[in-house]
Enzyme design. Sequence first.
Site, short mmCIF file in Angstrom:
data_model
loop_
_atom_site.label_atom_id
_atom_site.label_comp_id
_atom_site.label_asym_id
_atom_site.label_seq_id
_atom_site.Cartn_x
_atom_site.Cartn_y
_atom_site.Cartn_z
N ASP A 253 23.67 55.37 -14.03
CA ASP A 253 24.40 56.61 -14.32
C ASP A 253 24.05 57.71 -13.32
O ASP A 253 22.93 57.77 -12.81
CB ASP A 253 24.06 57.07 -15.75
CG ASP A 253 25.06 58.08 -16.27
OD1 ASP A 253 26.19 58.13 -15.76
OD2 ASP A 253 24.71 58.83 -17.20
N GLY A 254 25.02 58.57 -13.08
CA GLY A 254 24.76 59.76 -12.25
C GLY A 254 25.53 59.80 -10.93
O GLY A 254 25.30 60.70 -10.12
N HIS B 49 30.66 57.04 -6.36
CA HIS B 49 30.75 55.63 -6.77
C HIS B 49 30.51 54.71 -5.57
O HIS B 49 29.88 53.67 -5.71
CB HIS B 49 32.10 55.34 -7.42
CG HIS B 49 32.29 56.06 -8.73
ND1 HIS B 49 31.32 56.09 -9.70
CD2 HIS B 49 33.32 56.81 -9.22
CE1 HIS B 49 31.75 56.81 -10.73
NE2 HIS B 49 32.95 57.25 -10.46
N SER C 238 33.52 50.15 -21.93
CA SER C 238 34.84 50.13 -22.57
C SER C 238 35.37 51.56 -22.77
O SER C 238 36.57 51.78 -22.86
CB SER C 238 34.79 49.35 -23.89
OG SER C 238 33.59 49.58 -24.58
N GLU C 239 34.46 52.53 -22.78
CA GLU C 239 34.87 53.93 -22.95
C GLU C 239 35.28 54.58 -21.63
O GLU C 239 35.95 55.60 -21.62
CB GLU C 239 33.72 54.74 -23.58
CG GLU C 239 33.44 54.41 -25.05
CD GLU C 239 32.74 53.07 -25.26
OE1 GLU C 239 31.98 52.62 -24.36
OE2 GLU C 239 32.97 52.45 -26.32
N ARG D 257 38.53 57.90 -18.54
CA ARG D 257 38.37 58.83 -17.40
C ARG D 257 39.72 59.04 -16.70
O ARG D 257 40.66 58.26 -16.90
CB ARG D 257 37.35 58.25 -16.42
CG ARG D 257 35.98 58.22 -17.04
CD ARG D 257 34.93 57.97 -16.01
NE ARG D 257 33.61 58.04 -16.63
CZ ARG D 257 32.47 58.06 -15.98
NH1 ARG D 257 32.49 58.02 -14.66
NH2 ARG D 257 31.34 58.13 -16.61
N LEU E 98 18.25 34.29 -8.92
CA LEU E 98 18.45 35.47 -9.79
C LEU E 98 19.81 35.36 -10.46
O LEU E 98 20.79 34.99 -9.81
CB LEU E 98 18.41 36.74 -8.90
CG LEU E 98 18.78 38.06 -9.58
CD1 LEU E 98 17.64 38.54 -10.49
CD2 LEU E 98 19.08 39.15 -8.55
C1 IPE Z 1 27.35 54.65 -19.11
O1 IPE Z 1 27.54 55.84 -18.40
C2 IPE Z 1 28.25 53.59 -18.56
C3 IPE Z 1 27.93 53.13 -17.21
C4 IPE Z 1 26.90 53.47 -16.48
C5 IPE Z 1 28.86 52.18 -16.68
P1 IPE Z 1 28.53 56.97 -18.92
O2 IPE Z 1 28.48 58.05 -17.91
O3 IPE Z 1 29.85 56.40 -19.23
O4 IPE Z 1 27.83 57.40 -20.28
P2 IPE Z 1 27.96 58.73 -21.15
O5 IPE Z 1 29.42 59.04 -21.23
O6 IPE Z 1 27.22 59.80 -20.41
O7 IPE Z 1 27.32 58.40 -22.46
C1 IPE Z 2 28.03 56.04 -13.55
O1 IPE Z 2 28.11 57.30 -12.98
C2 IPE Z 2 29.14 55.14 -13.10
C3 IPE Z 2 30.15 54.85 -14.14
C4 IPE Z 2 30.09 55.21 -15.38
C5 IPE Z 2 31.30 54.07 -13.72
P1 IPE Z 2 29.02 58.43 -13.62
O2 IPE Z 2 30.36 58.35 -13.01
O3 IPE Z 2 29.00 58.37 -15.09
O4 IPE Z 2 28.27 59.74 -13.11
P2 IPE Z 2 27.98 61.07 -13.92
O5 IPE Z 2 27.25 60.68 -15.16
O6 IPE Z 2 29.31 61.69 -14.20
O7 IPE Z 2 27.14 61.87 -12.99
MG MG Z 3 27.76 59.18 -16.49
#
Ligand code: IPE
Ligand code: IPE
Ligand code: MG
Length: 253
Positions: free
Chosen positions: A22-23, A39, A68-69, A73, A133
Amino acid sequence: MTATDSSNPAVVFPRHVAIIMDGNGRWAKQRGKSRTHGHRAGASAVRKAVAFARRNGIEALTLFAFSSENWGRPAQEVSVLMELFMSVLKREVPQLKKNGVRLKVVGDISRFSDRLQDRIRQAEAQTAEGQELVLSIAANYGGRWDIVNAAKELAAQVHAGELEVADIDESSFERQLCLADLPAPDLLIRTGGDIRISNFLLWQLAYAELYFADILWPDFDDHAFAEAIDAFVRRERRFGLTSEQRQELLAGG
Ligand code: IPE
Ligand code: IPE
Ligand code: MG
């Protein structure tokens, strides 16, 4: 690979590491760039994490790439993520194959385009012989979906007269879940600073050690991965037993 440090039987390395990557969006925003840019940078961090896992004798690495959520976006971001998934699969397969990495995609891939589904099947087939792996990419994955899917599968078996309701137990249930052929994740890492599971491996994480780091996914490097492993080896996993019982078990092998 060695699951334990022979100099100290109490030090147990993780066999299976799962990561919520994430991030990416915030990483890009900090640089005044589009989320897409984040990304792409995230995809490079994936390559590094896979190499680290291989080098360090981790048997299984499971990465949460798209939940799935995440369909909710903006359409443009979703389509960039799909294209990125396509191109990364295409580009990385030869290297994965060469390095003995077996790739598996877990999640409901039926919602992806036919092209992407074909690409996924090809990548899985081309790397099927990998012994070093197991790399599982969770794409259109949701922990609740996984559990419901397992329940449906068992219900179908009962309906077909292949299974008695009385024979449904934790092991038969687990066999229907994603990652059933792997040891349960020992360590869950989430980057990006949020302390939640976000519908990742709800069942499979029952006894995983949870590790949350502020670092944003594109910055996650060998040093950050090593820090997570260090934190893991310092934890005492008791699995419901007393500390003394665990010590005895570990000492006795
Ligand atoms: C979790 O990250 C899903 C992935 C890393 C693919 P999200 O960014 O979707 O999670 P929330 O919305 O902060 O809970
Ligand atoms: C994780 O990074 C990747 C996916 C969920 C696809 P994010 O796109 O959720 O990045 P933030 O959380 O918005 O920074
Ligand atoms: Mg995120």
